[in-house]
Each structure stands twice: as structure tokens, then as C-alpha cells.
Design a protein around this motif. Structure first.
Motif, short mmCIF file in Angstrom:
data_model
loop_
_atom_site.label_atom_id
_atom_site.label_comp_id
_atom_site.label_asym_id
_atom_site.label_seq_id
_atom_site.Cartn_x
_atom_site.Cartn_y
_atom_site.Cartn_z
N CYS A 3 -99.33 -67.10 73.81
CA CYS A 3 -98.58 -66.25 74.73
C CYS A 3 -98.42 -67.02 76.05
O CYS A 3 -99.40 -67.42 76.66
N LEU A 4 -97.18 -67.28 76.45
CA LEU A 4 -96.89 -68.10 77.63
C LEU A 4 -96.65 -67.21 78.84
O LEU A 4 -95.89 -66.23 78.76
N ILE A 5 -97.29 -67.55 79.96
CA ILE A 5 -97.17 -66.79 81.20
C ILE A 5 -96.76 -67.76 82.30
O ILE A 5 -97.44 -68.77 82.54
N PHE A 6 -95.66 -67.46 82.99
CA PHE A 6 -95.16 -68.29 84.09
C PHE A 6 -95.28 -67.48 85.38
O PHE A 6 -94.59 -66.47 85.56
N ASN A 7 -96.17 -67.92 86.25
CA ASN A 7 -96.45 -67.21 87.50
C ASN A 7 -95.68 -67.83 88.64
O ASN A 7 -95.57 -69.06 88.75
N GLY A 8 -95.15 -66.99 89.50
CA GLY A 8 -94.46 -67.47 90.69
C GLY A 8 -92.96 -67.42 90.57
O GLY A 8 -92.40 -67.64 89.49
N PRO A 9 -92.27 -67.13 91.69
CA PRO A 9 -90.80 -67.05 91.65
C PRO A 9 -90.11 -68.40 91.60
O PRO A 9 -88.91 -68.47 91.36
N LEU A 10 -90.85 -69.50 91.83
CA LEU A 10 -90.21 -70.82 91.86
C LEU A 10 -89.67 -71.24 90.50
O LEU A 10 -88.80 -72.11 90.44
N TRP A 11 -90.16 -70.64 89.44
CA TRP A 11 -89.67 -71.01 88.11
C TRP A 11 -88.21 -70.64 87.92
O TRP A 11 -87.53 -71.20 87.05
N GLU A 12 -87.69 -69.71 88.72
CA GLU A 12 -86.29 -69.33 88.64
C GLU A 12 -85.46 -69.80 89.83
O GLU A 12 -84.24 -69.67 89.80
N GLN A 13 -86.11 -70.33 90.85
CA GLN A 13 -85.39 -70.74 92.06
C GLN A 13 -85.11 -72.24 92.10
O GLN A 13 -84.09 -72.67 92.63
N ASN A 14 -86.01 -73.03 91.55
CA ASN A 14 -85.87 -74.48 91.55
C ASN A 14 -85.26 -74.94 90.23
O ASN A 14 -85.71 -74.53 89.16
N ASN A 15 -84.22 -75.79 90.28
CA ASN A 15 -83.55 -76.24 89.06
C ASN A 15 -84.46 -77.07 88.17
O ASN A 15 -84.44 -76.92 86.93
N GLU A 16 -85.27 -77.93 88.78
CA GLU A 16 -86.17 -78.76 87.98
C GLU A 16 -87.25 -77.91 87.32
O GLU A 16 -87.58 -78.11 86.14
N LEU A 17 -87.81 -76.95 88.07
CA LEU A 17 -88.82 -76.08 87.48
C LEU A 17 -88.22 -75.16 86.42
O LEU A 17 -88.87 -74.83 85.42
N LYS A 18 -86.98 -74.74 86.62
CA LYS A 18 -86.31 -73.92 85.62
C LYS A 18 -86.15 -74.69 84.31
O LYS A 18 -86.35 -74.16 83.22
N GLN A 19 -85.79 -75.98 84.43
CA GLN A 19 -85.65 -76.81 83.23
C GLN A 19 -87.00 -77.11 82.61
O GLN A 19 -87.14 -77.16 81.38
N LEU A 20 -88.02 -77.29 83.46
CA LEU A 20 -89.37 -77.54 82.95
C LEU A 20 -89.90 -76.31 82.21
O LEU A 20 -90.58 -76.44 81.18
#
Length: 312
Positions: free
Chosen positions: A142-159
Motif C-alpha cells: 500500500c503506497l502512501i504519498f505525504n505532502g502537497p509537493l507531490w502534485e505541485q512539483n513537476n519532477e516530484l509528480k513524475q517521480l
């Protein structure tokens, strides 16, 4: 000058099955990942690659030898390895004076490089440093992504998309509560750090119907930071995410489903004369003698009235 590509035709039934399996499928199996090392790999990187390989098994293949590969300068060797071993994901661990403790995670589409991101391993604690129960082979995490940066930063969104593809297994519609045994948490901080934590989910007795959930860290514990990245081309990414026409759900007219999953359909018919519909001949539907007598009297009165009008 154009180079003609040789068309391979199968000569045996087994060869035909192998070639058919390599062709694009409507429903693909879980993606396989290739783990390999660059020119040199530190002990920290080797242990990290080994732990991630254990999480990905059995949909994974690890090469033990080192290879003279610098994927950001020349991605052709990695593409050839992925084509040879039928893997669409790869994780390359390397170590150099300019980029120590380096990990590159990426994926290919049609055996061509799609995207990749380079990460620096700042801190690492392996699974062997966490005594306790470990997860079973092939467990769906079960994958959990914490923090709003996963949707705001293009590199983090791709990661994030890369991590989901990397740890994703077969698609399921239902899952039992006892089947959720492993969770991986990814936390993105404002200073550009990515914290990876792995936990085993323990279900304890709570005296109620719903159990009490406890998390026990089993490793690895990794702190990453972003380095270089190669984001995918928009057209190529759109082509990679395109769904076949056979899998597209077409909406059927006059058919709906309620909250309980029952399917309801509507049909449209012309106006019907209910008086002339043939009903089942049963005793309860027969007219009584009084009704028949009243109907006969009504008909006779209508006939008499018509005769009076005509004579008048």
C-alpha cells in the motif's frame, strides 16, 4: 538510406507462443523491473538495490556484474538490456567521485527510454538492521504519498508516477483486510528531500469488529534528494498512456445501476390498448352473472336508442 528490418517468422508452435507473448496485449501483466549496477557501486547502494529488489520480486531481475553505463549520456545500453530481458522498468545504482551514492530510476516504452530521475542516497538503513517479522514474497504494498509537493512539483509528480509503476502489481477489484500487510510511505519535504519508510501492518485485537492497526518499521529507511531528471515528451507520454479501443467502456443507453449494483434497463414501446390485451383465463378474472346481465342490458338500450333515432 533506409534499413529494412528482418521479419522473424516462427517455425515451431513454441516459437509462435513466444512471439505472441512479446506482442502488445490488451491486458498487460505486472511490469517487470531490471536492477543493475554502473561502473562502480558503493556498499550503501548495493544494499539499497538488494532491498528494493526483494520488494519487487518475483517481477524483477538483478544483474550482479557491473556495467560501463552512464545512462544520462547514453541510454542505448539500458534500452538493449530492457529489450533483452523483457523489462519495462530499470533501477541503476552507481558511485563516483562526482556523484556518490547515486540511483537512477526510469522506465521505457516500446524499448525506448521514456523518463528517468536521478536520486542521491543521503541516508540508508537496510532491512537487516530492523529485527522482526518480514513481509512475504509477492505481497502487494500500500503506497502512501505525504505532502502537497507531490502534485505541485513537476519532477516530484513524475517521480510519484515512477514509484507507483515500480511497486504496482496485478490489478485487483477486491481485497480482504488481512491481505493488507505492507505499506511504503513517501514523504516530500520543502527542502527537496524524499523520505522512504517501509512498515509491516499489524492487526491487533480491539474488542470490537474493527481491529486495531499498528505499524512496525521493517526497513529500508532511505533519505533521497533530487539530482538530474529527464521528463518524458508529451506526445510520447500520451502514446504510452493510450488505452486500446477494445478496453474503452462505451455507455449503453437506457441502462443504469443503483448503489447496490443492480442493473436496471428501460424499454420504450408504443401506446397499447389495455382493454384488448389477452389476460390469463382464470376463474378470478371471469365476469359475474350480474356484470354480464348489466352489459347485455346496456347493449340493448343502445340498440333501441339507435332505432328510435333512425325512425324519428
Amino acid at each position: 538510406m533506409s534499413v529494412l528490418q528482418r521479419v522473424v517468422k516462427p517455425t515451431t508452435r513454441k516459437g509462435k507462443k513466444v512471439l505472441l507473448k512479446k506482442e502488445p496485449q490488451l491486458i498487460e501483466e505486472s511490469k517487470r523491473a531490471l536492477f543493475l549496477y554502473g561502473r562502480k557501486a558503493s556498499e550503501k547502494v548495493r544494499n539499497l538495490v538488494k532491498d528494493l529488489y526483494n520488494f519487487k520480486k518475483p517481477d524483477a531481475l538483478k544483474l550482479s556484474r557491473t556495467h560501463d553505463i552512464t545512462v544520462f549520456e547514453n541510454a542505448k545500453p539500458v534500452e538493449d538490456f530492457c529489450k533483452k530481458f523483457e523489462t519495462s522498468l530499470f533501477l541503476l545504482g552507481s558511485h563516483s567521485k562526482k556523484r556518490p551514492d547515486n540511483v537512477v530510476i526510469g522506465r521505457t516504452f516500446n524499448y525506448n527510454l521514456l523518463d528517468m530521475i536521478e536520486l542521491f542516497v543521503e541516508h540508508f538503513e537496510g532491512t537487516n538492521e530492523f529485527p522482526g517479522p518480514q513481509i512475504l514474497l509477492g505481497t502487494k504494498p500500500c503506497l502512501i504519498f505525504n505532502g502537497p509537493l507531490w502534485e505541485q512539483n513537476n519532477e516530484l509528480k513524475q517521480l510519484k508516477s515512477l514509484f507507483i509503476d515500480f511497486f504496482h502489481r496485478e490489478s485487483v477489484e477486491n481485497i480482504r483486510l488481512q491481505g493488507i500487510e505492507h505499506t511504503i510511505s513517501f514523504n516530500a519535504t520543502a527542502d527537496g528531500k524524499i523520505h522512504l519508510r517501509s512498515y509491516k501492518i499489524m492487526l491487533k485485537k480491539s474488542g470490537q469488529r474493527t481491529p486495531r492497526v499498528e505499524l512496525e518499521e521493517i526497513g529500508p529507511r532511505v533519505d533521497f534528494s533530487l539530482r538530474r531528471s529527464k521528463l518524458p515528451d508529451e506526445d510520447l507520454m500520451r502514446e504510452a498512456c493510450r488505452k486500446p479501443k477494445e478496453l474503452k467502456v462505451t455507455k449503453k443507453k437506457n441502462i443504469s445501476a443503483d448503489e447496490l449494483g443492480n442493473v436496471h434497463g428501460r424499454i420504450h414501446i408504443g401506446k397499447q390498448n389495455i382493454d384488448k390485451i389477452q389476460t390469463r383465463k382464470m376463474k378470478g378474472l371471469k365476469k359475474t352473472s350480474a356484470e354480464r346481465k348489466a352489459e347485455k342490458t346496456k347493449v340493448l338500450r343502445a340498440i333501441n336508442a339507435n332505432e328510435i333515432v333512425q325512425t324519428g
